[in-house]
Motif scaffolding. Structure first.
Motif, mmCIF file in Angstrom:
data_model
loop_
_atom_site.group_PDB
_atom_site.id
_atom_site.type_symbol
_atom_site.label_atom_id
_atom_site.label_comp_id
_atom_site.label_asym_id
_atom_site.label_seq_id
_atom_site.Cartn_x
_atom_site.Cartn_y
_atom_site.Cartn_z
ATOM 1 N N ARG D 115 3.763 -8.203 2.624
ATOM 2 C CA ARG D 115 3.590 -9.792 1.953
ATOM 3 C C ARG D 115 2.747 -10.108 1.238
ATOM 4 N N ASP D 119 1.841 -9.092 -3.280
ATOM 5 C CA ASP D 119 0.802 -11.120 -3.806
ATOM 6 C C ASP D 119 0.199 -10.297 -4.543
ATOM 7 N N GLY D 122 0.146 -8.673 -7.130
ATOM 8 C CA GLY D 122 0.915 -8.541 -8.376
ATOM 9 C C GLY D 122 -0.278 -9.446 -9.161
ATOM 10 N N GLY D 123 -1.693 -9.787 -8.644
ATOM 11 C CA GLY D 123 -2.677 -10.144 -9.093
ATOM 12 C C GLY D 123 -2.788 -11.225 -9.055
ATOM 13 N N HIS D 124 -2.018 -12.083 -7.273
ATOM 14 C CA HIS D 124 -1.716 -13.429 -6.633
ATOM 15 C C HIS D 124 -2.628 -13.337 -5.913
ATOM 16 N N ALA D 125 -3.530 -12.774 -5.520
ATOM 17 C CA ALA D 125 -4.505 -12.530 -4.025
ATOM 18 C C ALA D 125 -5.659 -12.102 -4.203
ATOM 19 N N ALA D 126 -6.326 -12.848 -4.973
ATOM 20 C CA ALA D 126 -7.814 -12.211 -5.505
ATOM 21 C C ALA D 126 -9.174 -11.782 -4.244
#
Lengths: 216, 216, 216, 216
Positions: D115, D119, D122-126
């Motif tokens: 998961r 993320d 997908g660019g959602h977990a810098a």
């Protein structure tokens, strides 16, 4: 006015010992349990008897088991009445709020409550038959079991028969609770019946297929 | 028909481990307890919460404590009615049959039952107010406590206030039982009120003289 | 192209047995774990060795222990480099995401990895010294331990000395991770070092105060 | 200085139970394993997740499986660099020293590592993209899988797609190790890819001929 006294010193001393050892070793975990809440896997319904040491037998540490203990580990039939029903409340809480996976009813040998029921049903305990006897009225839950067991001379241990029958009655009464029945039917809850021999430490589980208690 | 299943294997495994160690080391004593019956020194009334590990905190081995556990460790007022009263039966048994020397009521932090009562009394839990809610009707015992605590904005922990108030209500209700009152007045029984902080492991006892919970 | 083959039949057979028994008895709980996620209390770092059966020793059922296993149960020093560091990733995940309460490093007797390091450091394993030897380069983590142990003739078990020294090095390296050190200093995490004698089944824990491994 | 603490008591108690039962019943065999060394038939590469109980699923007792567990059960590509490569070392040891007959990669549902990769890609977990994130850099191994799966709205379970793709990537990377490829080509080693659904307990194996995961 509450006539409460300080904790007896022998218990205060043990508590301090526990806090300096077990608590200290596990304080990180206990803090998390305090912050995040409990997620017990099983509910256990056992007797108040001081010789039934359930957390010890199952190596259960803090957070593992939701435990209700009453006289003779009885579950009354489902009967909402607006009055206080402690056992029914505990079952409702465990099944609907905590969503435990197992409810385990555990009886034991030499149960004083069961012996009282045997005496009462045999006509040898008038004091238990009085309406004001809390013990007697509580043990009424077990009365249907008396009719089912063999109380004749060929049964050399009618108390043990009634102890085991009481576990079965409690399991049946559990199924009379709509929330329990629904969870069992949805395959989200399983029920288990145990009987513990205090003297030899053995545990027996009721097997639905053989309809008998078998050594674990 | 009882839909009982065998004991889950993780518990069966732990039981076998217990029997080969703790039981085996103590079997002579357990056999004596089985033959001669229990003689517990204290009765403990605690919550079912899985995080309240009373035998652990008090280092209590088999035979030491008669333990009743229900939701929110509540004692209802004395009110014989011919119906099933599990908590009252346990108290009657401990005091009149076992003649315990101490009855200890032990509350704890983050109690789900107490939080439910707080929600219900504050008008935020309609489902608990229904007559068929066992949890709600059981928590009615605690309602008088809600009226006594400060629920205004200056109390930053009303749940804790109610948890402690619940212990006091239970102690008062204990005194409404004729058998308890008589034993206390004969100096054969003492009552104790405790509150346990699960996260930091501390225990507080209610002191009648200061009318406050003080660290043990 | 993946040249994967079906599961060997002896494993398929055991899996079917497990699913019909252990899984079936516990399916409600396993489903909840799947839906709600894990909340393991401890992380265990153990060797890949097939004889080290950690879940068995600790009676750990599904959901209880986050387990990382590598050759010789080693923790490398904190050294982010942009490359793949599997052990460091597992530690970071356990401490920062799962917030486990305990990290336990468990070594064992007769460890093939440790023996390889002993050979390599003693100049008897040229193949392990090659840059392309993954085993050799992994065991470099244990090299500082070789310098600390007695490798002279009076030590009749230098391998055991190095096995235990490896546990201490891993504990030290754990403390080099900022997230571990911070959690230990905040009293939210405790570290533990164990050594297991496979043949006699005994477990020894390192005690910081005596600076020795003592029988549990 | 190692700030190690003694083993938490709940684990010490379970260990003693294990030693008195499982160990005691098998001590002759465990002693032989200690003297003669391990001879595991298979290597298993699984996730650290506490809900993946591989020895239980495969009924594996001591000595049967060489087990490496890391985040998301990943195998990096063959890339010797002189640095520490724990997974590569474990594979090299299993294949060249222990000469196992099977290497099994086992993924699972609801994998936190997978998961995280989803993320991150997908660019959602810098935070996972930072060079110092061990978790992020470890999950880079799985990045090629993200490009291969369908992440559009018609895929209602991209996480499961990536969990399975991860198993395939690991199998491919295994074949990039010369020692693995040689053993496979000599018909001395077979590779296997599995995916376990934690909630329903089912196991799926990748079949090379159908190029699909099929229920075992």
């Amino acid at each position: 006015m509450t006539p409460a006294k300080p904790l007896p010193s022998y218990l205060a001393q043990r508590y301090h010992g526990w806090r300096a050892t077990t608590y200290d070793e596990n304080k990180f975990w206990y803090r998390r349990l305090a912050e995040e809440g409990q997620r017990p896997r099983a509910m256990l319904i056992a007797c108040c008897d001081s010789r039934v040491h359930v957390t010890n037998i199952f190596g259960a540490d803090s957070g593992e088991m939701f435990i209700h203990r009453n006289i003779a580990n009885l579950v009354p039939p489902y009967a909402p009445s607006g009055a206080h029903h402690g056992t029914s409340a505990a079952i409702e809480y465990a099944v609907t709020q905590l969503k435990v996976a197992h409810v385990i009813v555990m009886g034991h040998s030499d149960c004083g409550g069961v012996r009282g029921c045997l005496d009462m049903c045999g006509g040898h305990a008038a004091e238990l038959e009085e309406e004001t006897s809390f013990i007697g009225r509580w043990l009424d839950i077990l009365r249907p079991g008396y009719a089912r067991i063999d109380t004749g001379p060929e049964n050399n241990n009618p108390a043990q028969s009634l102890e085991k029958e009481g576990v079965l009655i409690s399991l049946e009464n559990l199924m009379s609770f709509p929330c329990v029945r629904a969870a069992v039917e949805r395959d989200e809850l399983s029920l288990h019946g145990l009987w513990n021999d205090i003297g030899d430490g053995r545990l027996y589980a009721f097997h639905g297929d053989t309809e008998a208690f078998e050594a674990v």
